[in-house]
Write an enzyme that holds these catalytic residues in place. Structure first.
Site, PDB file in Angstrom:
ATOM      1  N   ARG A  84       0.767  -1.405  -0.130  1.00 48.35           N
ATOM      2  CA  ARG A  84      -0.041   0.408   0.066  1.00 48.35           C
ATOM      3  C   ARG A  84       0.572   1.420  -0.226  1.00 48.35           C
ATOM      4  NH1 ARG A  84      -5.291   2.628   3.466  1.00 48.35           N
ATOM      5  NH2 ARG A  84      -5.206   4.533   2.232  1.00 48.35           N
ATOM      6  N   ARG A  93      -6.530   2.118  -3.456  1.00 47.91           N
ATOM      7  CA  ARG A  93      -5.824   0.942  -2.927  1.00 47.91           C
ATOM      8  C   ARG A  93      -5.636  -0.099  -2.918  1.00 47.91           C
ATOM      9  NH1 ARG A  93      -9.147   4.521  -0.328  1.00 47.91           N
ATOM     10  NH2 ARG A  93     -10.264   3.964   1.023  1.00 47.91           N
ATOM     11  N   ASP A  96      -7.003  -1.775   2.671  1.00 50.35           N
ATOM     12  CA  ASP A  96      -6.821  -0.987   3.843  1.00 50.35           C
ATOM     13  C   ASP A  96      -7.584  -1.434   4.458  1.00 50.35           C
ATOM     14  OD1 ASP A  96      -7.674   1.797   4.397  1.00 50.35           O
ATOM     15  OD2 ASP A  96      -9.532   1.312   3.926  1.00 50.35           O
ATOM     16  N   ASP A  98      -9.734  -0.334   8.590  1.00 53.50           N
ATOM     17  CA  ASP A  98      -9.177   0.406   9.565  1.00 53.50           C
ATOM     18  C   ASP A  98      -9.772  -0.267  11.039  1.00 53.50           C
ATOM     19  OD1 ASP A  98      -9.408   2.420   7.591  1.00 53.50           O
ATOM     20  OD2 ASP A  98     -11.059   1.926   6.945  1.00 53.50           O
TER      21      ASP A  98
END
Length: 170
Positions: A84, A93, A96, A98
């Site tokens: 990334r 991307r 990812d 989170d």
């Protein structure tokens, strides 16, 4: 610190998107963040920055004794190890990760905000979270994931692609 359940949102819209999601889950496991719940994969339209490919999104529930700060560092390392590059905020991307919820922990500083500050506004997070943990509670808003989804004003497309085969990813 006792073991607890944390929730991590995964997304990809470049390259082998499904391979990136499953690779990130394997990397989390290898780093001691043990996935025990895994949502279906969902195809979602990009939000905010819309001149990019559709995403595949997923939520995993993981057992860990690590602090939110340690989990965040692992998530960032998984992203780096998978190539990334942050060239454009909210842009395309390959992967990812989170940190959405970390038990009842609350952090609000420049390096880490948990619960995720926009999770309650995003169907691409809430739909898969509700699939695996409808009763997961947001410690600031004091609502369950299911209640947050009912209250969510986002009407973007979140299309379920399929359920992972038993044991396929965990």
């Amino acid at each position: 610190m006792p073991e607890r359940l944390v929730f991590i949102g995964l997304g990809s819209n470049q390259g082998d998107r499904e391979g990136s999601l499953s690779g990130a889950i394997r990397a989390l496991r290898g780093a001691g963040v043990m996935p025990v719940l895994c949502s279906s994969v969902y195809r979602t339209e990009p939000l905010e920055v819309i001149d990019q490919e559709e995403f595949l999104n997923q939520v995993v529930g993981c057992l860990t004794v690590l602090s939110p700060e340690e989990i965040l560092e692992i998530c960032l390392e998984v992203e780096r190890s998978m190539g990334r590059l942050r060239t454009r905020e909210k842009g395309p991307r390959g992967i990812d990760l989170d940190l959405l919820l970390c038990g009842d922990d609350i952090r609000d500083d420049t390096a880490l905000r948990v619960p995720h500050p926009r999770m309650h506004l995003r169907r691409f997070v809430l739909v898969p979270l509700v699939e695996v943990a409808p009763g997961a509670r947001h410690p600031l808003l004091r609502k369950t994931a299911a209640e947050l989804l009912l209250d969510c004003h986002d009407r973007s497309r979140v299309e379920r692609l399929g359920v992972p085969a038993e044991g396929e990813l965990l």
